[in-house]
Design an enzyme around this catalytic site. Structure first.
Site, PDB file in Angstrom:
ATOM      1  N   ASP A   1      -8.454   9.338  -0.148  1.00 17.40           N
ATOM      2  CA  ASP A   1      -8.195   7.937   0.161  1.00 17.40           C
ATOM      3  C   ASP A   1      -9.575   7.281   0.178  1.00 17.40           C
ATOM      4  O   ASP A   1     -10.610   7.953   0.110  1.00 17.40           O
ATOM      5  CB  ASP A   1      -7.478   7.824   1.521  1.00 17.40           C
ATOM      6  CG  ASP A   1      -6.791   6.464   1.640  1.00 17.40           C
ATOM      7  OD1 ASP A   1      -5.827   6.350   2.418  1.00 17.40           O
ATOM      8  OD2 ASP A   1      -7.219   5.524   0.933  1.00 17.40           O
TER       9      ASP A   1
HETATM   10  C1  GLC Z   1      -6.381   2.206   1.376  1.00 16.82           C
HETATM   11  C2  GLC Z   1      -5.048   2.904   1.564  1.00 16.82           C
HETATM   12  C3  GLC Z   1      -4.530   3.577   0.319  1.00 16.82           C
HETATM   13  C4  GLC Z   1      -4.938   2.725  -0.871  1.00 16.82           C
HETATM   14  C5  GLC Z   1      -6.435   2.836  -0.988  1.00 16.82           C
HETATM   15  C6  GLC Z   1      -6.976   1.950  -2.111  1.00 16.82           C
HETATM   16  O1  GLC Z   1      -7.199   2.434   2.486  1.00 16.82           O
HETATM   17  O2  GLC Z   1      -4.964   3.842   2.640  1.00 16.82           O
HETATM   18  O3  GLC Z   1      -3.106   3.683   0.429  1.00 16.82           O
HETATM   19  O4  GLC Z   1      -4.311   3.192  -2.047  1.00 16.82           O
HETATM   20  O5  GLC Z   1      -7.115   2.520   0.218  1.00 16.82           O
HETATM   21  O6  GLC Z   1      -6.777   0.622  -1.805  1.00 16.82           O
END
Ligand code: GLC
Length: 733
Positions: A265
């Site tokens: 993430d």
């Molecule tokens: C965010 C979210 C994830 C998302 C990523 C990119 O923090 O937790 O679900 O796809 O970052 O935006």
């Protein structure tokens, strides 16, 4: 002469072609097997190029391998629409003018349809939009289990039951990936709250992990064949979930055989050693060492960038460790942007809007309908009063990374005006919760009680009142990075509802939400619809249901407790939710959702799987094909279903199973099959449901194996977890 000459010519052509073909490197040769192409490409990459390809070069892209002509990999959020283009180096919007998309309903709505076929169409439409926007990975679906009604991101997920989430996520993934776009199963694993999500350590038993929190991920990997999985922010048993020895290395890759890419993430990578050794393949969104997170050097400071490369040079890690990662990234590339056969996608098409509307219509849940307040047939009333900020508020913006910039978003008010005519619809905001897209001026009205007085005044002379309330995508509502602070409706809605009801008893309530909420007024209000974040066709779908053009068929993907303490996560105090900012202990263990309500005999306000329609269904007695089964059998249950109402409609028949004398504690019953059955008025259908005996297993943590006891099992046919229609006992030997 002519014939010989021709033959010679053909031979020459063949030879020439052989020579030419021999020039095309294997990795570029589409006729070759992907694994051969992977190995060939790997031999052509330098160590620097291998390290470069496994981490970000920008917010949402990785560099590929320019000198080999291996293209960059581009990703975009999110689970229910392709997010607007983001800046190269930060979270800002790039302000493009060609990226306004279709917003599909949020995934709680998709789960509420209980219709896997619709999920495939949904995934395919989303995949077409992502493909057209030249994205190789769409960062969805999320399948974290709904453990608490306060989790800010439940609207992005598929409810409280692992079987429902498993059945709905597989076709979604298949639909997306049919377009040569990778789906991304997230957030692996145990990201069930937003409170302290980036540092909280989750403690949960092996049984709850295996029986509740992992099944949807396992189905997405083994049946859905998902091409990427996103690691979660939180820790589990003291280790970061994104590069976790048990989760990402042992279970996901070794036990389940996942052959795709584990990406982090954004900012969930914390350590080079664990990232190298425990299964992380692609590092995204990491800030550096906290000095700066936009400086040019940032990407080279990633844990899987220079720090890793230096240790590879120094021999601390063998080149095999990086090859293992690069193979997966190359496999993803050959499946997506180096797959010349993939379709070209499409954007904002009529078909996409139709699917968005159909999912919305099939997901809306009718929870209460006394005196048949719904449907309100056009022409029935002269004056319909629409009250509530959620009738006009844009709900596709906000909410965090699943935010969208849409080409179109029909508000509930607009949808109702289209069906009933402007002259019959009066609108007043009733309560305010911040600026709205359609009526920027309403935000200036400061005092909510002046709004309330206005609404109450207008309700005096209305024939019927429709209240549009619920939650929204504000911070600490249904939104990423924070949880709700209360189970109650915000912005004084409860008081407003009570005042409106005093003045006009003919009131229908429509709550828009991704979570359960407290309903202190439920015994008074005659009619209640639980709607979801429905996306671009929200108003159209709601008006079609309210006016009876469509018969509601949605069912609750989660239980609605009367009060928060009736929910298992809130029964054991702070440490069990939201934790003490360091640890959170899932003390309710395997008893999540209806499993809790059934086993602890705490009746919810509305049960998992519950939903009314504008017609009525009658269930016949259930029969099984045998009385005794062995392990490799499949249990077949049959019963008749009759539509005894006045209109056609769809019923979601559900089959739950409980074990008589389990060796270890088990929930009273668990969902093991369901089917959405469409019946014309007066029609009867024979319904058959199947449950492989193996699916009756529980995870015996004493031996770390799934076990089916020889025992008696009770099968329940049901219209919801709280409405058993008939039951049958069978024996398993
Ligand atoms: C965010 C979210 C994830 C998302 C990523 C990119 O923090 O937790 O679900 O796809 O970052 O935006």
């Amino acid at each position: 002469m002519k014939k010989e000459f021709k033959f010679f010519l053909m031979l020459l052509m063949l030879l020439l072609c052989e020579v030419v073909c021999a020039q095309i490197p294997i990795y570029l040769d589409e006729t070759k097997d992907i694994e051969d192409r992977v190995e060939d490409a790997l031999t052509r990459m330098t160590l620097e190029e291998k390290v470069a390809i496994i981490h970000a070069q920008s917010k949402f892209s990785t560099p590929g391998c320019p000198h080999l002509g291996i293209p960059e990999l581009w990703m975009s959020d999110g689970p229910h629409g392709v997010r607007m283009e983001i800046q190269w180096d930060n979270w800002g919007h790039a302000q493009w003018t060609n990226d306004s998309c279709v917003a599909f309903p949020a995934l709680t709505c998709l789960a509420a349809t209980f219709n896997p076929n619709l999920s495939y169409e949904y995934g395919n439409a989303l995949g077409e939009e992502a493909r057209f926007r030249k994205k190789d990975v769409i960062l969805g679906p999320g399948v974290n289990i709904y453990r608490t009604p306060l989790n800010g991101r439940n609207f992005e997920y598929m409810g409280e039951d692992p079987y429902l989430a498993s059945q709905m996520v597989v076709p979604y993934i298949q639909g997306v990936q049919k377009n040569g776009v990778a789906a991304c199963l997230k957030h692996f694993a145990l990201n069930n709250q937003e409170y302290c999500r980036k540092e909280i350590n989750v403690e949960v038993s092996d049984r709850a992990l295996r029986e509740i929190y992992l099944p949807a991920f396992k189905a997405g990997v083994q049946e859905g064949k998902v091409w990427t999985v996103m690691g979660a922010y939180n820790k589990f048993r003291g280790q970061w979930a994104t590069h976790h020895e048990l989760l990402t290395k042992q279970i996901l890759k070794e036990e389940w055989g996942f052959d795709g890419v584990v990406l982090s993430d954004w900012g969930s990578t914390h350590d080079t050693h664990d990232a190298v050794m425990y299964g992380l393949d692609m590092e995204m969104g990491t800030r550096t060492d906290g000095l700066h997170y936009t400086e040019k050097m940032a990407y080279d400071k990633y844990y899987l960038a220079k720090p890793y490369l230096e240790k590879l040079y120094g021999g601390e890690y063998s080149e095999d460790t990086v090859d293992e990662k690069v193979r997966r990234v190359l496999r993803l590339t050959f499946r997506t942007n180096m797959n010349r056969k993939r379709p070209y996608g499409s954007f904002c098409t009529k078909e996409h809007y139709d699917i968005a509307r159909r999912v919305a219509e099939e997901g809306i849940v009718l929870l209460k309908n006394e005196n048949d307040l719904f449907p309100i047939l056009p022409g029935k009333y002269e004056k319909i009063l629409v009250v509530g900020n959620n009738a006009v508020r844009s709900l596709t913006v906000g909410g965090g990374s699943s935010e969208l910039k849409v080409e179109k978003e029909i508000s509930p008010l607009e949808g109702l005006r289209n069906v009933y005519g402007e002259e019959h619809i009066i609108f007043t905001e009733g309560y305010t919760s911040g600026p709205s897209k359609w009526h920027p001026h309403v935000a200036e009205i400061s005092k909510s009680d002046s709004l309330r007085q206005q609404a109450v005044e207008l309700a005096k002379s209305a024939d019927v009142v429709l209240f549009f309330g619920g939650l929204n995508k504000n911070h600490k509502q249904d939104s990423e990075s924070a949880d709700r602070m209360s189970y109650n409706l915000p912005y004084g809605q409860d008081e407003l509802l009570n005042d409106l009801y005093e003045i006009n008893k003919n009131i229908g309530v429509v709550l828009i939400s991704g979570n359960a909420v407290a309903m202190p007024w439920i015994d008074k209000i005659p009619a209640l619809i639980l709607s979801w974040y429905l996306g671009s066709e929200a108003g159209t779908a709601m008006a079609n249901i309210i006016s009876g053009k469509q018969n509601p068929s949605g069912r609750l993907p989660f239980s609605i407790p009367k009060k928060l303490e009736d929910n298992g996560a809130h029964f054991y105090g702070k440490l069990s939710y939201p934790g003490d900012s360091v640890n959170v202990l899932y003390k309710e263990d395997i008893l999540v959702g209806y499993r809790w309500h059934d086993t602890k005999k705490i009746a919810p306000l509305f049960s998992f799987g519950y939903g009314l329609t504008y017609t009525k269904f009658e269930y016949g007695k259930m029969h099984t094909d045998k009385e005794t089964y062995v392990k490799d059998d499949t249990i077949k249950v049959v019963f008749e279903l009759k539509n005894v109402g006045d209109v056609s409609g769809a019923e979601v028949v559900q089959l739950y199973v409980g074990q008589r004398r389990p060796q270890l504690e088990r929930p009273q019953k668990e969902l093991k099959a369901f089917r959405k059955v469409y019946l014309a008025q007066g029609e009867t259908k024979k319904v058959e449901l199947f449950v492989p005996v193996k699916e009756l297993a529980y995870f015996d943590d004493r031996i770390q194996e799934w076990v089916v006891d020889s025992d008696q099992f009770i099968l329940y046919s049901a219209a919801s977890a709280g409405e058993i229609k008939s039951s049958v006992k069978v024996n398993v030997k």
